[in-house]
Write a protein that holds these residues in place. Structure first.
Motif, PDB file in Angstrom:
ATOM      1  N   TRP A 181      35.713  45.207  47.178  1.00  0.00           N
ATOM      2  CA  TRP A 181      36.321  44.078  46.460  1.00  0.00           C
ATOM      3  C   TRP A 181      36.302  44.401  44.971  1.00  0.00           C
ATOM      4  O   TRP A 181      35.331  44.934  44.450  1.00  0.00           O
ATOM      5  CB  TRP A 181      35.575  42.780  46.760  1.00  0.00           C
ATOM      6  CG  TRP A 181      34.109  42.818  46.444  1.00  0.00           C
ATOM      7  CD1 TRP A 181      33.492  42.332  45.321  1.00  0.00           C
ATOM      8  CD2 TRP A 181      33.064  43.384  47.259  1.00  0.00           C
ATOM      9  NE1 TRP A 181      32.132  42.552  45.385  1.00  0.00           N
ATOM     10  CE2 TRP A 181      31.845  43.194  46.566  1.00  0.00           C
ATOM     11  CE3 TRP A 181      33.036  44.019  48.501  1.00  0.00           C
ATOM     12  CZ2 TRP A 181      30.623  43.633  47.067  1.00  0.00           C
ATOM     13  CZ3 TRP A 181      31.820  44.459  49.001  1.00  0.00           C
ATOM     14  CH2 TRP A 181      30.627  44.253  48.298  1.00  0.00           C
ATOM     15  N   LEU A 182      37.402  44.105  44.321  1.00  0.00           N
ATOM     16  CA  LEU A 182      37.549  44.517  42.927  1.00  0.00           C
ATOM     17  C   LEU A 182      38.573  43.640  42.221  1.00  0.00           C
ATOM     18  O   LEU A 182      39.739  43.602  42.621  1.00  0.00           O
ATOM     19  CB  LEU A 182      38.022  45.977  42.875  1.00  0.00           C
ATOM     20  CG  LEU A 182      38.317  46.577  41.499  1.00  0.00           C
ATOM     21  CD1 LEU A 182      37.033  46.724  40.688  1.00  0.00           C
ATOM     22  CD2 LEU A 182      39.009  47.931  41.660  1.00  0.00           C
ATOM     23  N   PRO A 183      38.168  42.911  41.171  1.00  0.00           N
ATOM     24  CA  PRO A 183      39.153  42.179  40.362  1.00  0.00           C
ATOM     25  C   PRO A 183      39.793  43.149  39.378  1.00  0.00           C
ATOM     26  O   PRO A 183      39.098  43.861  38.658  1.00  0.00           O
ATOM     27  CB  PRO A 183      38.311  41.123  39.648  1.00  0.00           C
ATOM     28  CG  PRO A 183      36.946  41.750  39.537  1.00  0.00           C
ATOM     29  CD  PRO A 183      36.789  42.665  40.723  1.00  0.00           C
ATOM     30  N   ARG A 184      41.114  43.212  39.353  1.00  0.00           N
ATOM     31  CA  ARG A 184      41.805  44.124  38.433  1.00  0.00           C
ATOM     32  C   ARG A 184      41.978  43.455  37.082  1.00  0.00           C
ATOM     33  O   ARG A 184      42.568  42.373  36.992  1.00  0.00           O
ATOM     34  CB  ARG A 184      43.165  44.542  38.993  1.00  0.00           C
ATOM     35  CG  ARG A 184      43.106  45.386  40.261  1.00  0.00           C
ATOM     36  CD  ARG A 184      42.158  46.585  40.146  1.00  0.00           C
ATOM     37  NE  ARG A 184      42.318  47.342  38.926  1.00  0.00           N
ATOM     38  CZ  ARG A 184      43.147  48.379  38.793  1.00  0.00           C
ATOM     39  NH1 ARG A 184      43.885  48.757  39.813  1.00  0.00           N
ATOM     40  NH2 ARG A 184      43.211  49.029  37.657  1.00  0.00           N
ATOM     41  N   GLY A 188      44.204  40.286  36.803  1.00  0.00           N
ATOM     42  CA  GLY A 188      43.346  39.176  37.186  1.00  0.00           C
ATOM     43  C   GLY A 188      43.343  38.915  38.675  1.00  0.00           C
ATOM     44  O   GLY A 188      42.698  37.967  39.147  1.00  0.00           O
ATOM     45  N   LEU A 189      44.042  39.754  39.448  1.00  0.00           N
ATOM     46  CA  LEU A 189      44.125  39.596  40.900  1.00  0.00           C
ATOM     47  C   LEU A 189      43.140  40.540  41.596  1.00  0.00           C
ATOM     48  O   LEU A 189      42.674  41.507  41.005  1.00  0.00           O
ATOM     49  CB  LEU A 189      45.554  39.864  41.380  1.00  0.00           C
ATOM     50  CG  LEU A 189      46.620  38.958  40.760  1.00  0.00           C
ATOM     51  CD1 LEU A 189      48.012  39.375  41.221  1.00  0.00           C
ATOM     52  CD2 LEU A 189      46.355  37.493  41.111  1.00  0.00           C
ATOM     53  N   TRP A 190      42.871  40.239  42.863  1.00  0.00           N
ATOM     54  CA  TRP A 190      41.800  40.921  43.583  1.00  0.00           C
ATOM     55  C   TRP A 190      42.307  41.941  44.606  1.00  0.00           C
ATOM     56  O   TRP A 190      43.259  41.679  45.349  1.00  0.00           O
ATOM     57  CB  TRP A 190      40.941  39.900  44.326  1.00  0.00           C
ATOM     58  CG  TRP A 190      39.994  39.173  43.423  1.00  0.00           C
ATOM     59  CD1 TRP A 190      40.303  38.132  42.589  1.00  0.00           C
ATOM     60  CD2 TRP A 190      38.604  39.425  43.243  1.00  0.00           C
ATOM     61  NE1 TRP A 190      39.185  37.719  41.907  1.00  0.00           N
ATOM     62  CE2 TRP A 190      38.121  38.495  42.296  1.00  0.00           C
ATOM     63  CE3 TRP A 190      37.711  40.338  43.802  1.00  0.00           C
ATOM     64  CZ2 TRP A 190      36.794  38.455  41.885  1.00  0.00           C
ATOM     65  CZ3 TRP A 190      36.381  40.307  43.406  1.00  0.00           C
ATOM     66  CH2 TRP A 190      35.935  39.370  42.450  1.00  0.00           C
ATOM     67  N   VAL A 191      41.615  43.078  44.633  1.00  0.00           N
ATOM     68  CA  VAL A 191      41.683  44.041  45.737  1.00  0.00           C
ATOM     69  C   VAL A 191      40.566  43.659  46.711  1.00  0.00           C
ATOM     70  O   VAL A 191      39.408  43.533  46.299  1.00  0.00           O
ATOM     71  CB  VAL A 191      41.452  45.477  45.226  1.00  0.00           C
ATOM     72  CG1 VAL A 191      41.301  46.453  46.388  1.00  0.00           C
ATOM     73  CG2 VAL A 191      42.567  45.892  44.295  1.00  0.00           C
ATOM     74  N   VAL A 192      40.900  43.462  47.974  1.00  0.00           N
ATOM     75  CA  VAL A 192      39.900  43.153  48.997  1.00  0.00           C
ATOM     76  C   VAL A 192      40.200  43.992  50.243  1.00  0.00           C
ATOM     77  O   VAL A 192      41.292  43.884  50.817  1.00  0.00           O
ATOM     78  CB  VAL A 192      39.877  41.657  49.365  1.00  0.00           C
ATOM     79  CG1 VAL A 192      38.805  41.390  50.427  1.00  0.00           C
ATOM     80  CG2 VAL A 192      39.616  40.796  48.137  1.00  0.00           C
ATOM     81  N   SER A 211      44.135  45.371  51.065  1.00  0.00           N
ATOM     82  CA  SER A 211      44.977  44.348  50.442  1.00  0.00           C
ATOM     83  C   SER A 211      44.808  44.358  48.933  1.00  0.00           C
ATOM     84  O   SER A 211      43.779  44.791  48.406  1.00  0.00           O
ATOM     85  CB  SER A 211      44.623  42.956  50.987  1.00  0.00           C
ATOM     86  OG  SER A 211      43.408  42.487  50.420  1.00  0.00           O
ATOM     87  N   ASP A 212      45.832  43.880  48.259  1.00  0.00           N
ATOM     88  CA  ASP A 212      45.723  43.625  46.829  1.00  0.00           C
ATOM     89  C   ASP A 212      46.539  42.385  46.489  1.00  0.00           C
ATOM     90  O   ASP A 212      47.277  41.853  47.324  1.00  0.00           O
ATOM     91  CB  ASP A 212      46.142  44.834  45.995  1.00  0.00           C
ATOM     92  CG  ASP A 212      47.584  45.281  46.237  1.00  0.00           C
ATOM     93  OD1 ASP A 212      48.421  44.458  46.681  1.00  0.00           O
ATOM     94  OD2 ASP A 212      47.883  46.459  45.989  1.00  0.00           O
ATOM     95  N   GLY A 213      46.358  41.886  45.288  1.00  0.00           N
ATOM     96  CA  GLY A 213      47.149  40.755  44.825  1.00  0.00           C
ATOM     97  C   GLY A 213      46.638  39.384  45.207  1.00  0.00           C
ATOM     98  O   GLY A 213      47.353  38.391  45.021  1.00  0.00           O
ATOM     99  N   SER A 214      45.405  39.280  45.719  1.00  0.00           N
ATOM    100  CA  SER A 214      44.866  37.955  46.048  1.00  0.00           C
ATOM    101  C   SER A 214      44.400  37.242  44.779  1.00  0.00           C
ATOM    102  O   SER A 214      43.814  37.863  43.892  1.00  0.00           O
ATOM    103  CB  SER A 214      43.681  38.077  47.016  1.00  0.00           C
ATOM    104  OG  SER A 214      44.122  38.519  48.278  1.00  0.00           O
TER     105      SER A 214
END
Length: 239
Positions: A181-184, A188-192, A211-214
């Motif tokens: 899990w990583l906030p870019r 400001g969106l998340w890789v999960v 996934s990305d963009g959460s």
């Protein structure tokens, strides 16, 4: 089977704000399916830690030695608790991306590229490559490059991930797994991401969900878990 998976996932991924990819293999039947409408590669975040460990163990095999006590200590921290400092130490010992990429060429990963410099979490990968890695880890198929001892080491550590990090593909069954899990900072969106092996109703499957963009980590976890459940049900007929 790819079309059946896409149809089953349509209502699950509706509304997801970014990209999502999944690959799944039923170990007993050999049935597999993949879904990757956005194409391209994904940031690994911490799922790369399994790859780092496999590369480290492959290097030890080449040298005809067992992992050192320090390497075992770092590996346990890296996989069980997702310790970043331990990962950085092993990443440096491995030779950063060059070492990872060389190992991956032998492990059968053709679409994975190590992150630049110290940025192991920005390694790029595909769901299909993650399945290739777990074929090695769990000895699925002929002639695994990793030895039985190396495979056992990785699988056991993945089975001991701390409870707070045991979400993801475990939604589809008991699991040996690793999550990332990583906030870019740029968006400001998340890789999960969640990858591993799940067992349910007597069936076993290898699963990788990227996934990305959460908008939040919780939203990313929710869609990854829903996708894992559907993917295993479609390919293995359980759920």
């Amino acid at each position: 089977m790819d079309s059946a998976l896409a149809a089953a996932l349509a209502p699950v991924v509706e509304g997801h704000s970014g990209r999502l990819s999944v690959a799944v293999l039923d170990v007993a039947s050999g049935r597999s399916a993949a879904y990757a409408p956005g194409g391209g590669t994904y940031d690994t975040a911490s799922v790369v830690k399994v790859d780092v460990l496999c590369a480290l163990l492959l290097g030890a095999q080449d040298a005809g030695r067992e992992p050192t006590a320090r390497e075992r200590e770092l590996a346990a921290a890296m996989i069980e608790r997702s310790d970043n400092a331990a990962t950085t130490e092993l990443w440096e010992a491995l030779g950063r991306a060059a070492g990872l990429d060389a190992a991956n060429a032998r492990l059968g990963l053709s679409g994975t590229t190590g992150g630049a410099g110290p940025l192991w979490g920005l390694t790029q990968t595909t769901a299909g490559d993650q399945l290739a890695l777990f074929r090695q880890v769990f000895g699925v198929g002929d002639g695994p490059v990793l030895s039985a001892a190396s495979r056992s080491c990785v699988g056991e550590l993945m089975g001991r991930v701390v409870a707070g990090q045991a979400w993801g593909v475990s939604a589809a069954g008991a699991a040996e797994l690793k999550n990332g899990w990583l906030p870019r900072s740029t968006t400001g969106l998340w890789v999960v991401n969640s990858v591993g092996r799940v067992s349910a109703e007597g069936r076993c499957a290898l699963v990788a969900v990227l996934s990305d963009g959460s908008p939040t980590m919780d939203a990313g976890v929710a869609v990854v878990e829903a996708v894992a459940r559907v993917a295993v049900e479609v390919v293995s007929g359980v759920g």
